[in-house]
Motif scaffolding. Structure first.
Motif, PDB file in Angstrom:
ATOM      1  N   ILE A 169       1.065  -1.269   0.524  1.00  0.00           N
ATOM      2  CA  ILE A 169       0.020   0.442  -0.065  1.00  0.00           C
ATOM      3  C   ILE A 169       1.045   1.473   0.219  1.00  0.00           C
ATOM      4  O   ILE A 169       1.982   1.345   0.651  1.00  0.00           O
ATOM      5  N   THR A 170       0.060   2.501  -0.795  1.00  0.00           N
ATOM      6  CA  THR A 170       1.030   3.695  -0.209  1.00  0.00           C
ATOM      7  C   THR A 170       0.353   4.769   0.634  1.00  0.00           C
ATOM      8  O   THR A 170      -0.770   4.783   0.493  1.00  0.00           O
ATOM      9  N   VAL A 171       1.403   4.803   1.366  1.00  0.00           N
ATOM     10  CA  VAL A 171       0.323   5.909   3.071  1.00  0.00           C
ATOM     11  C   VAL A 171       1.518   7.351   2.668  1.00  0.00           C
ATOM     12  O   VAL A 171       2.524   7.575   2.323  1.00  0.00           O
ATOM     13  N   LYS A 501       5.229   7.388  -5.698  1.00  0.00           N
ATOM     14  CA  LYS A 501       4.987   8.717  -5.626  1.00  0.00           C
ATOM     15  C   LYS A 501       5.580  10.046  -5.272  1.00  0.00           C
ATOM     16  O   LYS A 501       5.823  10.635  -4.222  1.00  0.00           O
ATOM     17  N   THR A 502       6.851   8.822  -4.951  1.00  0.00           N
ATOM     18  CA  THR A 502       7.759   9.447  -3.249  1.00  0.00           C
ATOM     19  C   THR A 502       8.666  10.195  -4.422  1.00  0.00           C
ATOM     20  O   THR A 502       9.198   9.862  -5.449  1.00  0.00           O
ATOM     21  N   VAL A 503       8.825  11.137  -3.955  1.00  0.00           N
ATOM     22  CA  VAL A 503       9.993  12.145  -4.310  1.00  0.00           C
ATOM     23  C   VAL A 503      11.228  11.618  -3.677  1.00  0.00           C
ATOM     24  O   VAL A 503      11.716  12.208  -2.717  1.00  0.00           O
ATOM     25  N   VAL A 504      12.019  11.642  -4.911  1.00  0.00           N
ATOM     26  CA  VAL A 504      13.503  11.469  -4.579  1.00  0.00           C
ATOM     27  C   VAL A 504      14.806  12.445  -5.074  1.00  0.00           C
ATOM     28  O   VAL A 504      14.057  12.000  -6.113  1.00  0.00           O
ATOM     29  N   PRO A 505      15.621  13.298  -4.575  1.00  0.00           N
ATOM     30  CA  PRO A 505      15.797  13.510  -2.967  1.00  0.00           C
ATOM     31  C   PRO A 505      14.348  14.222  -2.178  1.00  0.00           C
ATOM     32  O   PRO A 505      13.761  14.718  -3.739  1.00  0.00           O
ATOM     33  N   ILE A 506      14.180  13.982  -1.136  1.00  0.00           N
ATOM     34  CA  ILE A 506      13.031  15.052  -1.053  1.00  0.00           C
ATOM     35  C   ILE A 506      13.648  16.446  -0.946  1.00  0.00           C
ATOM     36  O   ILE A 506      14.218  17.260  -0.816  1.00  0.00           O
ATOM     37  N   GLN A 507      11.936  17.044  -1.133  1.00  0.00           N
ATOM     38  CA  GLN A 507      12.523  18.608  -1.199  1.00  0.00           C
ATOM     39  C   GLN A 507      11.848  19.490  -0.168  1.00  0.00           C
ATOM     40  O   GLN A 507      10.808  18.746   0.052  1.00  0.00           O
ATOM     41  N   ILE A 508      12.600  20.158   0.397  1.00  0.00           N
ATOM     42  CA  ILE A 508      12.002  20.636   2.191  1.00  0.00           C
ATOM     43  C   ILE A 508      11.079  21.857   1.090  1.00  0.00           C
ATOM     44  O   ILE A 508      11.330  22.478   0.848  1.00  0.00           O
ATOM     45  N   SER A 509      10.098  22.439   1.739  1.00  0.00           N
ATOM     46  CA  SER A 509       9.334  23.406   1.090  1.00  0.00           C
ATOM     47  C   SER A 509       9.815  24.946   2.030  1.00  0.00           C
ATOM     48  O   SER A 509       9.894  25.269   3.035  1.00  0.00           O
ATOM     49  N   GLN A 512       7.160  26.751   4.326  1.00  0.00           N
ATOM     50  CA  GLN A 512       6.664  26.187   5.873  1.00  0.00           C
ATOM     51  C   GLN A 512       7.715  27.252   6.582  1.00  0.00           C
ATOM     52  O   GLN A 512       9.342  26.869   6.347  1.00  0.00           O
ATOM     53  N   PHE A 513       7.390  27.142   7.607  1.00  0.00           N
ATOM     54  CA  PHE A 513       8.926  27.824   9.195  1.00  0.00           C
ATOM     55  C   PHE A 513       9.230  26.310   9.250  1.00  0.00           C
ATOM     56  O   PHE A 513      10.499  26.745   9.678  1.00  0.00           O
ATOM     57  N   ASN A 514       8.921  25.375   9.812  1.00  0.00           N
ATOM     58  CA  ASN A 514       9.133  24.157   9.947  1.00  0.00           C
ATOM     59  C   ASN A 514       9.551  23.246   8.669  1.00  0.00           C
ATOM     60  O   ASN A 514       9.783  23.862   7.662  1.00  0.00           O
ATOM     61  N   ILE A 515      10.715  22.528   9.682  1.00  0.00           N
ATOM     62  CA  ILE A 515      11.218  21.499   8.391  1.00  0.00           C
ATOM     63  C   ILE A 515       9.591  20.147   7.811  1.00  0.00           C
ATOM     64  O   ILE A 515       8.799  19.856   9.033  1.00  0.00           O
ATOM     65  N   THR A 516       9.812  20.309   6.797  1.00  0.00           N
ATOM     66  CA  THR A 516       8.648  19.857   6.020  1.00  0.00           C
ATOM     67  C   THR A 516       8.166  19.408   4.532  1.00  0.00           C
ATOM     68  O   THR A 516       8.750  20.325   4.127  1.00  0.00           O
ATOM     69  N   ALA A 517       8.321  18.596   4.176  1.00  0.00           N
ATOM     70  CA  ALA A 517       8.714  17.792   2.801  1.00  0.00           C
ATOM     71  C   ALA A 517       7.689  18.456   1.790  1.00  0.00           C
ATOM     72  O   ALA A 517       6.406  18.546   2.385  1.00  0.00           O
ATOM     73  N   GLU A 518       7.867  19.336   1.102  1.00  0.00           N
ATOM     74  CA  GLU A 518       6.881  19.999  -0.277  1.00  0.00           C
ATOM     75  C   GLU A 518       6.553  18.058  -1.141  1.00  0.00           C
ATOM     76  O   GLU A 518       6.653  17.769  -0.958  1.00  0.00           O
ATOM     77  N   GLY A 519       4.965  18.511  -0.452  1.00  0.00           N
ATOM     78  CA  GLY A 519       3.912  17.225  -0.782  1.00  0.00           C
ATOM     79  C   GLY A 519       3.573  16.076  -0.799  1.00  0.00           C
ATOM     80  O   GLY A 519       3.027  15.485  -1.059  1.00  0.00           O
ATOM     81  N   GLY A 520       4.572  16.265   0.597  1.00  0.00           N
ATOM     82  CA  GLY A 520       4.080  14.804   1.853  1.00  0.00           C
ATOM     83  C   GLY A 520       5.162  13.816   2.056  1.00  0.00           C
ATOM     84  O   GLY A 520       5.841  14.209   0.888  1.00  0.00           O
ATOM     85  N   TYR A 521       4.833  13.530   2.264  1.00  0.00           N
ATOM     86  CA  TYR A 521       5.867  11.563   2.523  1.00  0.00           C
ATOM     87  C   TYR A 521       4.957  10.455   2.190  1.00  0.00           C
ATOM     88  O   TYR A 521       4.980   9.561   3.150  1.00  0.00           O
TER      89      TYR A 521
END
Ligand code: HEM
Ligand SMILES: *[C@@H]1O[C@H](CO)[C@@H](O)[C@H](O)[C@H]1NC(C)=O
Ligand SMILES: *[C@@H]1O[C@H](CO)[C@@H](O)[C@H](O)[C@H]1NC(C)=O
Ligand SMILES: *[C@@H]1O[C@H](CO)[C@@H](O)[C@H](O)[C@H]1NC(C)=O
Ligand SMILES: *[C@@H]1O[C@H](CO)[C@@H](O)[C@H](O)[C@H]1NC(C)=O
Length: 529
Positions: A169-171, A501-509, A512-521
């Motif tokens: 499953i993809t979550v 659906k996974t974005v590699v490498p992860i893109q930091i938004s 956002q002020f906090n550490i958040t991946a663009e588009g979710g994990y």
């Protein structure tokens, strides 16, 4: 002609005094700084969305690699970034008396539920509350709470085993870990059991999200008010929490306490510990505080270990402390779990090594994990330590000067720096974690940095995921236990995979002020055979 000159002259002077001079604060003190930008200071690129907050900290930390400290401007607020590990230790540990507080962004006395929590308290009040609470976070208390957390982790697994009956499953990791973290807080801090995966809209979850959601427009507007117009916010009685949210939690705590007192119910959770504290019966049990929770754990200082005599603790105090779990331990823990899942998915070698450790342990304890067994999982600890190095959710933390202080010069190229009351200092956590002098190839995820042979290479005060000194994170053991437990259960049943659906490498938004991946994990959970 003369008036024109006068107007021109005075506007030049005004511009200088109000726009330029504030941005020369550090320069005038012989502290290095970047070029002044009126009003927005070093936040120019973050405001223009050219870089994330995390990149700003890394950039300003690296700007003067040979200095022990350097000045920046958070908008107009002059902030001194401490770069030298020894200086950091001196200021946060030895000379802690001068820097006891964090900068507050909610004005004092505007919302008791916020102002009374440990993170926001200042000076003496903070000291008493820290000493009151710290016994609740020792190893022996964590051991007692472990069963509650383990139950949540098992529910988490059961849900996903059911969902993946027909295969992978993809979550979205942030969503599921937030739900897990919510259930853990509900049971450990408030004494309520809930299953937020099975019942996605349960009241506790909905209220918890509202209490901790800083991204909503209303809350942003409020924070804006608090920072720019604190006096007006106070007059208008703008509270940090929505009325119905604070009512919900206050009632919950009040009723729980009453029910327990009436029926003599004892449960190994925070409400119980705070009720004990109220009776003056909670003591710091030093001897049981073994190195059971991992490399990243921070130690309690003597302040946290002093015995407080029986003190006034109201139901509101108890609610405020239980609510800390939401702002201090909710976002940070779920962020840690998301990045750990991501790093494992993109490094199959590391994942399979961890999986073998999990399998060994699973066999050893017949699938019934205990707190002490969990503590012996060395590779698990290395993986978490490295995740916290690469993705420290507290990107930087601050200290505010409460007594005038001088940083002495170490040689003739420095001048002594006089720090005034109210001046803000920063511990650039992520800056140090990515400094190639301290961590070679900082962009590589390498748990072996924390192996038995290598960990002595890590200089003291350069690894700060949970801060440092008496004001460090009170919940480090709790956070590590919660994370290790869920990953033990996940890896015993699933492989974490990269999906389309996974974005590699992860893109930091950058928004956002906090550490958040663009588009979710987005990651896959593939049932193991
Ligand atoms: C991975 C998860 C977590 C991270 C990365 C984290 C990190 C931090 C950091 C960096 C600080 C500031 C330390 C300093 O200024 O030196 C802090 C403070 C604090 N944290 Fe955590 N934390 C986490 C989880 C938790 C949890 C689960 C709790 C639960 C209660 C918690 C409660 C607190 C409190 C109450 C403070 C303020 C302490 C004080 O001012 O005396 N944290 N945390
Ligand atoms: C800055 O450095 C100059 C030259 O070394 C020195 O004369 C001056 O007193 C220093 N200023 C401060 C505020 O320390
Ligand atoms: C003075 O100390 C700083 C920080 O330790 C160092 O980078 C610098 O090279 C030293 N300068 C001299 C002249 O020794
Ligand atoms: C961090 O960003 C996420 C994603 O938008 C948001 O849901 C969360 O509330 C933010 N947390 C804080 C503490 O700002
Ligand atoms: C605790 O530390 C001692 C000595 O540093 C070490 O021998 C022992 O293995 C550690 N225990 C755990 C559980 O890490």
């Amino acid at each position: 002609m003369f008036t024109l000159l006068l107007i021109l002259g005075s506007s030049v002077i005004l511009i200088y005094y109000f726009l330029i001079k504030p941005q020369l604060y550090w320069k005038e003190r012989n502290v290095t700084q970047g070029p002044p930008v009126p009003i927005i200071g070093d936040n120019k690129r973050t405001i223009l969305r050219q870089e994330s907050f995390l990149e700003m900290v890394k950039r300003t930390y690296m700007r003067f690699p040979n200095e022990r400290y350097t000045g920046i401007y958070q908008m107009t607020v002059p902030t001194l970034i401490l770069r030298d590990p020894d200086l950091i230790k001196q200021i946060t540990v030895k000379d802690f008396e001068y820097f006891t507080d964090h900068r507050s962004f909610v004005p004092d006395n505007s919302d008791p539920l916020w102002n009374k929590n440990l993170f926001a308290l200042k000076g003496e009040k903070w000291r008493d509350m820290r000493a009151t609470l710290s016994p609740a976070f020792t190893s022996s208390k964590m051991r007692a709470m472990f069963t509650l957390i383990n139950d949540c982790a098992k529910k988490f697994i059961d849900f996903h085993l059911e969902a993946s009956k027909d295969g992978e499953i993809t979550v979205e990791m942030k969503d599921i870990f937030t739900r897990y973290a919510n259930d853990v807080i509900a049971t450990c801090a408030f004494g309520v059991t809930c299953d937020s995966l099975k019942e996605p809209k349960n009241e506790f979850y909905v209220m918890g999200r509202q209490a901790s959601d800083f991204s909503s427009i209303i809350k942003n507007l409020k924070i804006f008010f608090f920072i720019l117009l604190p006096k007006i916010a106070k007059v208008l009685k703008i509270a940090f929490f929505n009325e119905h949210v604070s009512k919900f939690f206050k009632n919950l705590v009040k009723e729980t306490i009453k029910m327990r007192e009436d029926n003599g119910i004892v449960r190994p959770d925070m409400i119980n510990l705070l009720m004990e504290a109220r009776k003056g019966r909670l003591k710091y049990d030093e001897e049981t505080n073994v190195n059971d929770s991992g490399f990243a754990t921070v130690e309690e200082s003597h302040i946290g270990k002093t015995q407080v005599l029986k003190q006034e603790i109201t139901d509101t105090d108890i609610t405020a402390q239980a609510l800390i779990f939401f702002f201090a331990g909710f976002e940070s823990v779920s962020t840690l779990m998301c990045f750990m899942a991501y790093e494992l998915a993109v490094s199959p070698d590391i994942q399979s090594k961890l999986m073998s450790e999990v399998d060994e342990m699973y066999a050893e304890c017949n699938g019934k994990l205990t707190y002490d067994k969990l503590a012996t999982m060395k590779y698990m600890d290395m993986v978490i330590s490295e995740t916290l190095r690469k993705w420290p959710s507290a990107i930087a933390v601050d200290r505010v000067c409460v007594k005038p202080y001088t940083i002495p010069a170490v040689n003739e190229s420095e001048s002594p720096v006089h720090i005034k009351i109210g001046d803000v200092l920063w511990l650039p956590i992520i800056g140090m974690h990515y400094d190639p002098e301290l961590y070679p190839n900082p962009d590589t995820f390498d748990p072996d940095r924390f192996s038995e042979e290598n960990k002595h290479n890590i200089k003291s005060s350069t690894y700060l995921p949970f801060g440092i000194g008496p004001r460090n994170c009170i919940g480090s053991r709790f956070a590590l236990m919660e994370t290790k437990t869920v990953f033990f259960h996940i890896l015993s049943k699933f492989e974490i995979t990269v999906t389309s659906k996974t974005v590699v490498p992860i893109q930091i938004s950058k928004k956002q002020f906090n550490i958040t991946a663009e588009g979710g994990y987005w990651l896959g959970l593939k049932p193991r055979q």
